[in-house]
Design an enzyme around this catalytic site. Structure first.
Site, PDB file in Angstrom:
ATOM      1  N   ASP A 177     -10.970  -6.218   6.564  1.00  0.00           N
ATOM      2  CA  ASP A 177     -10.978  -4.772   6.786  1.00  0.00           C
ATOM      3  C   ASP A 177      -9.980  -4.131   5.836  1.00  0.00           C
ATOM      4  OD1 ASP A 177     -12.824  -4.909   8.925  1.00  0.00           O
ATOM      5  OD2 ASP A 177     -11.198  -5.494  10.282  1.00  0.00           O
ATOM      6  N   LEU A 178     -10.460  -3.398   4.874  1.00  0.00           N
ATOM      7  CA  LEU A 178      -9.640  -2.881   3.789  1.00  0.00           C
ATOM      8  C   LEU A 178      -8.423  -2.106   4.294  1.00  0.00           C
ATOM      9  CD1 LEU A 178      -9.269  -2.484   0.744  1.00  0.00           C
ATOM     10  CD2 LEU A 178     -10.696  -0.424   0.924  1.00  0.00           C
ATOM     11  N   ASP A 179      -7.242  -2.564   3.883  1.00  0.00           N
ATOM     12  CA  ASP A 179      -5.973  -1.894   4.181  1.00  0.00           C
ATOM     13  C   ASP A 179      -5.732  -1.688   5.671  1.00  0.00           C
ATOM     14  OD1 ASP A 179      -5.323  -1.721   1.484  1.00  0.00           O
ATOM     15  OD2 ASP A 179      -6.321   0.195   1.247  1.00  0.00           O
ATOM     16  N   GLU A 180      -6.256  -2.581   6.490  1.00  0.00           N
ATOM     17  CA  GLU A 180      -6.043  -2.466   7.937  1.00  0.00           C
ATOM     18  C   GLU A 180      -5.466  -3.745   8.543  1.00  0.00           C
ATOM     19  OE1 GLU A 180      -9.390  -0.921  10.039  1.00  0.00           O
ATOM     20  OE2 GLU A 180      -9.708   0.730   8.640  1.00  0.00           O
TER      21      GLU A 180
ATOM     22  N   HIS B  74       0.849  -1.197   0.000  1.00  0.00           N
ATOM     23  CA  HIS B  74       0.000   0.000   0.000  1.00  0.00           C
ATOM     24  C   HIS B  74       0.875   1.233   0.000  1.00  0.00           C
ATOM     25  CE1 HIS B  74      -2.931   3.002   1.334  1.00  0.00           C
ATOM     26  NE2 HIS B  74      -3.875   2.138   1.045  1.00  0.00           N
TER      27      HIS B  74
END
Length: 285
Positions: free
Chosen positions: A227-230, A193
């Site tokens: 959980d998106l990008d977590e 990311h």
């Protein structure tokens, strides 16, 4: 590297005697410890350990070690794995249209700098087939729309199974994995990311960064969760920039950071140096 070399990883409630128990067992089975790292997390009360060793007695094989370790693991309530170092991690790389991370991983593999084997490349676009072909790696074009997402992910799981894949790497794959797929591949998918999560989500992140006048840009490699990008963070890279950088210059620097952070994360996973600690990771570098 031979079939006599192993890596043991474990986590368990922290208590006295764990290191001694593991070391005593390995000594009893004539194993030579080459590298040992451990960490006790006072906040979670858990203990983490990675031991790299050689079984010097030809009569001691993987099954023997697993049988010997099982009672110790039960006693200390360990979550553990034993890995043979000569068995390389098999990787499937997913990518969309940006090829910098894919190219970096393929180059590192060819140069002997990646401790994993890239078995196939999957993309929702055909653009980077030439790149996979140039390295002699199978390429699969799996286009996806909201209507075909379930079917596309089913095909992806078939490829994971057919290639006997250990790790899926999202090398700037610009699609969100479904919650179902994240659960089926839990702990086996790494994403790269832009920036320090969760900053600058969405499209054109470096243009967003430029508009905000950032002084640092970075990249974060993490495990994928629903959980998106977590997901748990594995590695982060950063570089200082200033007002003279254009969006294009920020993009170029950022792509270098993404490639480096992702390659480190893949190598550490392949070398069994990463242990999950709830929403965090313990990385024995």
């Amino acid at each position: 590297m031979s079939d006599r070399e192993f890596v043991l990883t474990l986590s368990c409630p922290d208590s006295r005697g764990i290191v001694a128990a593991v070391a005593s067992l390995l000594t009893a089975y004539k194993c030579n410890i080459e590298e040992s790292q451990q960490f006790g997390d006072h906040y979670t009360g858990r203990f983490f350990m990675r031991v790299q060793f050689v079984a010097e007695d030809p009569a001691v094989d993987e099954d023997t070690l697993r049988g010997a370790l099982a009672p110790v693991a039960t006693e200390h309530r360990m979550e553990w794995n034993l890995w043979r170092r000569d068995v390389r991690t098999r990787v499937l790389v997913m990518v969309s249209k940006y090829g910098h991370c894919l190219n970096d991983l393929l180059y590192r593999q060819r140069s002997g700098l990646l401790n994993a084997d890239i078995t196939a490349v999957v993309s929702n676009h055909p653009d980077l087939e030439f790149l996979a072909d140039s390295y002699g790696v199978d390429f699969h074009h799996l286009p996806v729309t909201p209507e075909t997402k379930k079917e596309q992910e089913s095909r992806l799981l078939e490829l994971v199974q057919s290639y006997n894949v250990d790790l899926v790497v999202l090398a700037r794959y610009m699609q969100v994995l479904s919650e179902d797929l994240c659960q089926k591949l839990a702990g086996r998918v790494i994403n790269i990311h832009h920036s320090f999560l969760p900053s600058f989500k969405g499209a054109r992140p470096y243009h967003q960064a430029h508009a905000r006048g950032v002084k640092l840009i970075g990249a974060t490699a993490h495990y994928v969760t629903a959980d998106l990008d977590e997901g748990p963070i594995i590695e982060q890279e950063v570089v200082r920039v200033d007002h003279t950088f254009s969006p294009e210059q920020l993009t170029a620097v950022g792509r270098d950071l993404e490639s480096v952070a992702l390659a480190r994360a893949v190598n550490w996973h392949a070398e069994h140096r990463i242990l999950l600690n709830g929403s965090k990771t313990v990385v024995f570098r």
